[in-house]
Design a protein around this motif. Sequence first.
Motif, PDB file in Angstrom:
ATOM      1  N   PHE B 241       0.843  -1.201   0.000  1.00  0.00           N
ATOM      2  CA  PHE B 241       0.000   0.000   0.000  1.00  0.00           C
ATOM      3  C   PHE B 241       0.877   1.250   0.000  1.00  0.00           C
ATOM      4  O   PHE B 241       0.624   2.204  -0.742  1.00  0.00           O
ATOM      5  CB  PHE B 241      -0.911  -0.036   1.232  1.00  0.00           C
ATOM      6  CG  PHE B 241      -1.803   1.159   1.355  1.00  0.00           C
ATOM      7  CD1 PHE B 241      -2.812   1.380   0.440  1.00  0.00           C
ATOM      8  CD2 PHE B 241      -1.626   2.076   2.384  1.00  0.00           C
ATOM      9  CE1 PHE B 241      -3.641   2.486   0.554  1.00  0.00           C
ATOM     10  CE2 PHE B 241      -2.446   3.172   2.500  1.00  0.00           C
ATOM     11  CZ  PHE B 241      -3.445   3.375   1.572  1.00  0.00           C
ATOM     12  N   ALA B 242       1.912   1.241   0.836  1.00  0.00           N
ATOM     13  CA  ALA B 242       2.826   2.384   0.895  1.00  0.00           C
ATOM     14  C   ALA B 242       3.416   2.652  -0.496  1.00  0.00           C
ATOM     15  O   ALA B 242       3.531   3.794  -0.945  1.00  0.00           O
ATOM     16  CB  ALA B 242       3.940   2.101   1.898  1.00  0.00           C
ATOM     17  N   ARG B 243       3.747   1.601  -1.152  1.00  0.00           N
ATOM     18  CA  ARG B 243       4.349   1.713  -2.476  1.00  0.00           C
ATOM     19  C   ARG B 243       3.370   2.318  -3.480  1.00  0.00           C
ATOM     20  O   ARG B 243       3.736   3.155  -4.313  1.00  0.00           O
ATOM     21  CB  ARG B 243       4.753   0.309  -2.922  1.00  0.00           C
ATOM     22  CG  ARG B 243       5.618   0.285  -4.126  1.00  0.00           C
ATOM     23  CD  ARG B 243       6.155  -1.110  -4.345  1.00  0.00           C
ATOM     24  NE  ARG B 243       7.164  -1.056  -5.378  1.00  0.00           N
ATOM     25  CZ  ARG B 243       8.111  -1.968  -5.526  1.00  0.00           C
ATOM     26  NH1 ARG B 243       8.162  -3.017  -4.716  1.00  0.00           N
ATOM     27  NH2 ARG B 243       8.992  -1.852  -6.487  1.00  0.00           N
ATOM     28  N   GLU B 244       2.103   1.904  -3.339  1.00  0.00           N
ATOM     29  CA  GLU B 244       1.077   2.358  -4.284  1.00  0.00           C
ATOM     30  C   GLU B 244       0.736   3.832  -4.128  1.00  0.00           C
ATOM     31  O   GLU B 244       0.645   4.555  -5.102  1.00  0.00           O
ATOM     32  CB  GLU B 244      -0.218   1.586  -4.013  1.00  0.00           C
ATOM     33  CG  GLU B 244      -0.517   0.474  -4.967  1.00  0.00           C
ATOM     34  CD  GLU B 244      -1.745  -0.237  -4.463  1.00  0.00           C
ATOM     35  OE1 GLU B 244      -2.823   0.363  -4.569  1.00  0.00           O
ATOM     36  OE2 GLU B 244      -1.600  -1.356  -3.922  1.00  0.00           O
ATOM     37  N   VAL B 245       0.482   4.268  -2.879  1.00  0.00           N
ATOM     38  CA  VAL B 245      -0.072   5.617  -2.708  1.00  0.00           C
ATOM     39  C   VAL B 245       0.979   6.689  -2.467  1.00  0.00           C
ATOM     40  O   VAL B 245       0.691   7.869  -2.645  1.00  0.00           O
ATOM     41  CB  VAL B 245      -1.108   5.693  -1.562  1.00  0.00           C
ATOM     42  CG1 VAL B 245      -2.293   4.806  -1.851  1.00  0.00           C
ATOM     43  CG2 VAL B 245      -0.470   5.384  -0.229  1.00  0.00           C
ATOM     44  N   SER B 246       2.188   6.315  -2.028  1.00  0.00           N
ATOM     45  CA  SER B 246       3.082   7.387  -1.591  1.00  0.00           C
ATOM     46  C   SER B 246       3.904   7.959  -2.740  1.00  0.00           C
ATOM     47  O   SER B 246       4.184   7.292  -3.740  1.00  0.00           O
ATOM     48  CB  SER B 246       3.990   6.889  -0.469  1.00  0.00           C
ATOM     49  OG  SER B 246       4.803   5.844  -0.945  1.00  0.00           O
ATOM     50  N   ASN B 264       9.729   3.498  -5.543  1.00  0.00           N
ATOM     51  CA  ASN B 264      10.407   2.512  -6.385  1.00  0.00           C
ATOM     52  C   ASN B 264      11.861   2.332  -5.993  1.00  0.00           C
ATOM     53  O   ASN B 264      12.390   1.226  -6.010  1.00  0.00           O
ATOM     54  CB  ASN B 264      10.318   2.922  -7.854  1.00  0.00           C
ATOM     55  CG  ASN B 264       8.951   2.577  -8.413  1.00  0.00           C
ATOM     56  OD1 ASN B 264       8.269   1.716  -7.843  1.00  0.00           O
ATOM     57  ND2 ASN B 264       8.564   3.250  -9.486  1.00  0.00           N
ATOM     58  N   GLN B 265      12.489   3.478  -5.647  1.00  0.00           N
ATOM     59  CA  GLN B 265      13.897   3.386  -5.275  1.00  0.00           C
ATOM     60  C   GLN B 265      14.059   2.698  -3.926  1.00  0.00           C
ATOM     61  O   GLN B 265      14.877   1.801  -3.760  1.00  0.00           O
ATOM     62  CB  GLN B 265      14.512   4.785  -5.232  1.00  0.00           C
ATOM     63  CG  GLN B 265      16.008   4.753  -4.936  1.00  0.00           C
ATOM     64  CD  GLN B 265      16.371   5.604  -3.756  1.00  0.00           C
ATOM     65  OE1 GLN B 265      15.998   6.773  -3.688  1.00  0.00           O
ATOM     66  NE2 GLN B 265      17.081   5.014  -2.805  1.00  0.00           N
ATOM     67  N   ILE B 266      13.245   3.120  -2.922  1.00  0.00           N
ATOM     68  CA  ILE B 266      13.398   2.559  -1.573  1.00  0.00           C
ATOM     69  C   ILE B 266      13.071   1.071  -1.571  1.00  0.00           C
ATOM     70  O   ILE B 266      13.777   0.270  -0.975  1.00  0.00           O
ATOM     71  CB  ILE B 266      12.496   3.297  -0.568  1.00  0.00           C
ATOM     72  CG1 ILE B 266      12.877   4.779  -0.499  1.00  0.00           C
ATOM     73  CG2 ILE B 266      12.564   2.650   0.812  1.00  0.00           C
ATOM     74  CD1 ILE B 266      14.176   5.066   0.199  1.00  0.00           C
TER      75      ILE B 266
END
Lengths: 256, 283
Positions: B241-246, B264-266
């Motif tokens: 979810f963090a990846r999707e919205v942030s 994407n980088q993290i």
Amino acid sequence: MTDNFTSLLDFLPQIGEGIQVTLILTLAGALGAMIIALVLGLSMTSTHAWLRIPARIIVEFFRGTSLLVQLFWLFYVLPLLGVELDPMSCGIGALALNYGAYSAEVVRSSILTVARGQWEAAIALSLSPARRMVRIIFPQAWALMIPSLATLLIQLLKGTAVVSFITLQDLTDKINQLRMSTNDTFFSFTVGLIIYFVIAWILQELMNLLERRATARLGRKRPNSRTERRLARRLARGEGGRHDADDTAAGKGVRP
Amino acid sequence: MPPTENIAPDPDGASSTEASASGASASGTSTPAIEFKDVEKRFGTTTVLKNLNFTISPGERVALIGPSGSGKTTILRLIMTLEELTDGYIFIDGQPLTHTERNGRRVELPSKTTRAMTTRIGMVFQQFNLFPNMTVLENVIEAPIHVLKKSKDQAVQEARELLDKVGLAEKADEHPSRLSGGQQQRVAIARALAMSPEVLLLDEVTSALDPELVGDVLAVLRTIAETTDITMLLVTHEMQFAREVSDRVMMFDGGQVLEEGPPNQIFGAPRHERTRTFLSSVQ
């Protein structure tokens, strides 16, 4: 024995007056105690030391001194200081102060028992401290404090008996008069016990009603409530069919 | 000496010190929505955050990740004024939140000023924290009526729209205790949104939910992220979810930002070994 009952019948109007005095002392004392308890209890939860510390001192003082001595102080010492109160006011005042101090502690601890998340949600919505207390914290604390307040109310009722020391003719005083006129100690004091018990029982039922309403408002059932026990018995007897009708405590009856 | 902030010139040169504010927000793009300046937070002798500096732009969605005890929840709680700042400053929209600097000294703002600032901030908690003595609708309209001074009709109408948005229009008159955890959390989101916050803080909002209820809550948050420009700060263990919205992910460790960057980088190519071990431990 029949003699006793005829003299009891003759004495009924007097006992009625005694009950009246006892009830006035109980109800007015309880009202006063509740006001004192709210003021002192809320002050003790304050973050301001100038509110919290004096409230704490007052509470400890009135909890730590005898009701009877407080009563005598109001009745015999205040006149020396130029304040003359009638016996009824002294009685109500002493009961209110003494039981108010005890109840303040109940109010304070119930308020602090309300879940921290509730305070935090109220802060997150920027509600003012007063609004937070009135709308969020107190209604939840109220449901928690009723059982302890009920116990104190019954104790207050029984505590009213001390006012016969300051010339008030309450129920205890009238029972004593009954004893003197019948010369039957066993009979008179047993009648006294029964009358006190009936009053206490009615008060307890009223407090139970208040508690049921308060917990229902929180969408909870009172633990081990009478309806719950009745339902359990009915289920045990194997007639669980109608239990929905009993299930009103939790609210609107709309099942999800 | 009595406080004189109404007359005293503002050494910061910020346009206004008082937060009573026009309500209309988000000036130029240059003013960050949130700014931490030399923030320090200690609990007793434990230092949770030290010398923390970062800014978040208006409308930005930032996920705070990191091992427990790394201070990420404390950051949200400091912004919501649930914890007291030990040192440093937090600015919301360029205005000081709890403390300001005056003549070189750090001064605490009056609580009313701070409370006026917090009306711009909403928070959703791990444990929902709905008010059990009120119905769902009453939960949502309480603050709009009594803090924003909206009329009851308007507040009710907006609340019903919000409840509809989170898929719970038909639950308006229920007590929270009769809702599932996921439904309660969606009500809590509606309650926070009813204050039209500029900043929304999400503190592990799915951690207390049964797995099958997580999806509905995340769907609601996704919609909010897509349809509004609210600045969002989320502490989460839902890495997908963090990846999707942030827009940005900040990896915390020991009260410091270990590294930050686009998701994407993290998630794809973390620079630090600690980030890598953390990510593999939660995925």
